[in-house]
Design a protein around this motif. Structure first.
Motif, PDB file in Angstrom:
ATOM      1  N   LEU A 188       0.806  -1.227   0.000  1.00 36.29           N
ATOM      2  CA  LEU A 188       0.000   0.000   0.000  1.00 36.29           C
ATOM      3  C   LEU A 188       0.837   1.274   0.000  1.00 36.29           C
ATOM      4  O   LEU A 188       0.472   2.283   0.607  1.00 36.29           O
ATOM      5  CB  LEU A 188      -0.968   0.008   1.190  1.00 36.29           C
ATOM      6  N   ASN A 189       1.972   1.204  -0.723  1.00 38.41           N
ATOM      7  CA  ASN A 189       2.854   2.363  -0.759  1.00 38.41           C
ATOM      8  C   ASN A 189       3.788   2.227  -1.959  1.00 38.41           C
ATOM      9  O   ASN A 189       4.544   1.255  -2.044  1.00 38.41           O
ATOM     10  CB  ASN A 189       3.644   2.427   0.548  1.00 38.41           C
ATOM     11  N   PHE A 190       3.758   3.201  -2.870  1.00 34.88           N
ATOM     12  CA  PHE A 190       4.600   3.130  -4.066  1.00 34.88           C
ATOM     13  C   PHE A 190       6.082   3.202  -3.714  1.00 34.88           C
ATOM     14  O   PHE A 190       6.910   2.548  -4.341  1.00 34.88           O
ATOM     15  CB  PHE A 190       4.251   4.240  -5.049  1.00 34.88           C
ATOM     16  N   GLY A 191       6.433   4.019  -2.731  1.00 32.58           N
ATOM     17  CA  GLY A 191       7.832   4.146  -2.341  1.00 32.58           C
ATOM     18  C   GLY A 191       8.386   2.847  -1.782  1.00 32.58           C
ATOM     19  O   GLY A 191       9.502   2.432  -2.116  1.00 32.58           O
ATOM     20  N   GLU A 192       7.607   2.200  -0.931  1.00 38.70           N
ATOM     21  CA  GLU A 192       8.033   0.917  -0.358  1.00 38.70           C
ATOM     22  C   GLU A 192       8.099  -0.156  -1.439  1.00 38.70           C
ATOM     23  O   GLU A 192       9.015  -0.983  -1.459  1.00 38.70           O
ATOM     24  CB  GLU A 192       7.066   0.497   0.758  1.00 38.70           C
ATOM     25  N   ALA A 193       7.128  -0.136  -2.349  1.00 41.07           N
ATOM     26  CA  ALA A 193       7.135  -1.089  -3.460  1.00 41.07           C
ATOM     27  C   ALA A 193       8.390  -0.901  -4.306  1.00 41.07           C
ATOM     28  O   ALA A 193       9.014  -1.872  -4.736  1.00 41.07           O
ATOM     29  CB  ALA A 193       5.887  -0.922  -4.317  1.00 41.07           C
ATOM     30  N   ALA A 194       8.766   0.350  -4.534  1.00 42.84           N
ATOM     31  CA  ALA A 194       9.965   0.637  -5.321  1.00 42.84           C
ATOM     32  C   ALA A 194      11.209   0.068  -4.646  1.00 42.84           C
ATOM     33  O   ALA A 194      12.070  -0.511  -5.310  1.00 42.84           O
ATOM     34  CB  ALA A 194      10.101   2.141  -5.528  1.00 42.84           C
ATOM     35  N   LYS A 195      11.294   0.209  -3.330  1.00 40.99           N
ATOM     36  CA  LYS A 195      12.444  -0.343  -2.601  1.00 40.99           C
ATOM     37  C   LYS A 195      12.493  -1.859  -2.739  1.00 40.99           C
ATOM     38  O   LYS A 195      13.555  -2.437  -2.961  1.00 40.99           O
ATOM     39  CB  LYS A 195      12.365   0.034  -1.127  1.00 40.99           C
ATOM     40  N   ILE A 196      11.348  -2.505  -2.594  1.00 42.27           N
ATOM     41  CA  ILE A 196      11.275  -3.963  -2.695  1.00 42.27           C
ATOM     42  C   ILE A 196      11.684  -4.428  -4.090  1.00 42.27           C
ATOM     43  O   ILE A 196      12.406  -5.417  -4.245  1.00 42.27           O
ATOM     44  CB  ILE A 196       9.858  -4.461  -2.348  1.00 42.27           C
ATOM     45  N   LEU A 197      11.224  -3.707  -5.108  1.00 43.88           N
ATOM     46  CA  LEU A 197      11.484  -4.082  -6.497  1.00 43.88           C
ATOM     47  C   LEU A 197      12.832  -3.573  -7.018  1.00 43.88           C
ATOM     48  O   LEU A 197      13.231  -3.898  -8.138  1.00 43.88           O
ATOM     49  CB  LEU A 197      10.359  -3.552  -7.393  1.00 43.88           C
ATOM     50  N   ASN A 198      13.500  -2.744  -6.217  1.00 44.32           N
ATOM     51  CA  ASN A 198      14.755  -2.122  -6.628  1.00 44.32           C
ATOM     52  C   ASN A 198      14.562  -1.220  -7.853  1.00 44.32           C
ATOM     53  O   ASN A 198      15.352  -1.228  -8.800  1.00 44.32           O
ATOM     54  CB  ASN A 198      15.840  -3.171  -6.875  1.00 44.32           C
ATOM     55  N   TYR A 199      13.451  -0.463  -7.830  1.00 45.41           N
ATOM     56  CA  TYR A 199      13.135   0.539  -8.853  1.00 45.41           C
ATOM     57  C   TYR A 199      13.062   1.896  -8.162  1.00 45.41           C
ATOM     58  O   TYR A 199      12.975   1.972  -6.942  1.00 45.41           O
ATOM     59  CB  TYR A 199      11.761   0.285  -9.487  1.00 45.41           C
ATOM     60  N   SER A 200      13.027   2.947  -8.957  1.00 48.19           N
ATOM     61  CA  SER A 200      12.730   4.260  -8.386  1.00 48.19           C
ATOM     62  C   SER A 200      11.215   4.368  -8.211  1.00 48.19           C
ATOM     63  O   SER A 200      10.440   3.657  -8.858  1.00 48.19           O
ATOM     64  CB  SER A 200      13.231   5.375  -9.308  1.00 48.19           C
ATOM     65  N   GLN A 201      10.806   5.274  -7.334  1.00 56.09           N
ATOM     66  CA  GLN A 201       9.374   5.461  -7.113  1.00 56.09           C
ATOM     67  C   GLN A 201       8.682   5.931  -8.391  1.00 56.09           C
ATOM     68  O   GLN A 201       7.568   5.511  -8.689  1.00 56.09           O
ATOM     69  CB  GLN A 201       9.126   6.458  -5.984  1.00 56.09           C
TER      70      GLN A 201
END
Length: 45
Positions: A16-29
């Motif tokens: 439920l958070n794009f920033g956290e998802a980006a960290k998990i996926l190793n992408y930028s937000q």
């Protein structure tokens, strides 16, 4: 439909958070946001 867009959606929905998802996926937000936007456009939602 690209699987990376779906994967980003699934991870973002889980955390439920794009920033956290980006960290998990190793992408930028912004990359996650763009992938979700492209998925929305493709699905017309």
């Amino acid at each position: 439909m690209q699987t990376k867009n779906l994967n980003s959606f699934l991870v973002a929905a889980r955390v439920l958070n794009f920033g956290e998802a980006a960290k998990i996926l190793n992408y930028s937000q912004s990359t996650v946001s763009d992938q979700i936007k492209n998925l929305e456009i493709e699905l017309d939602v």
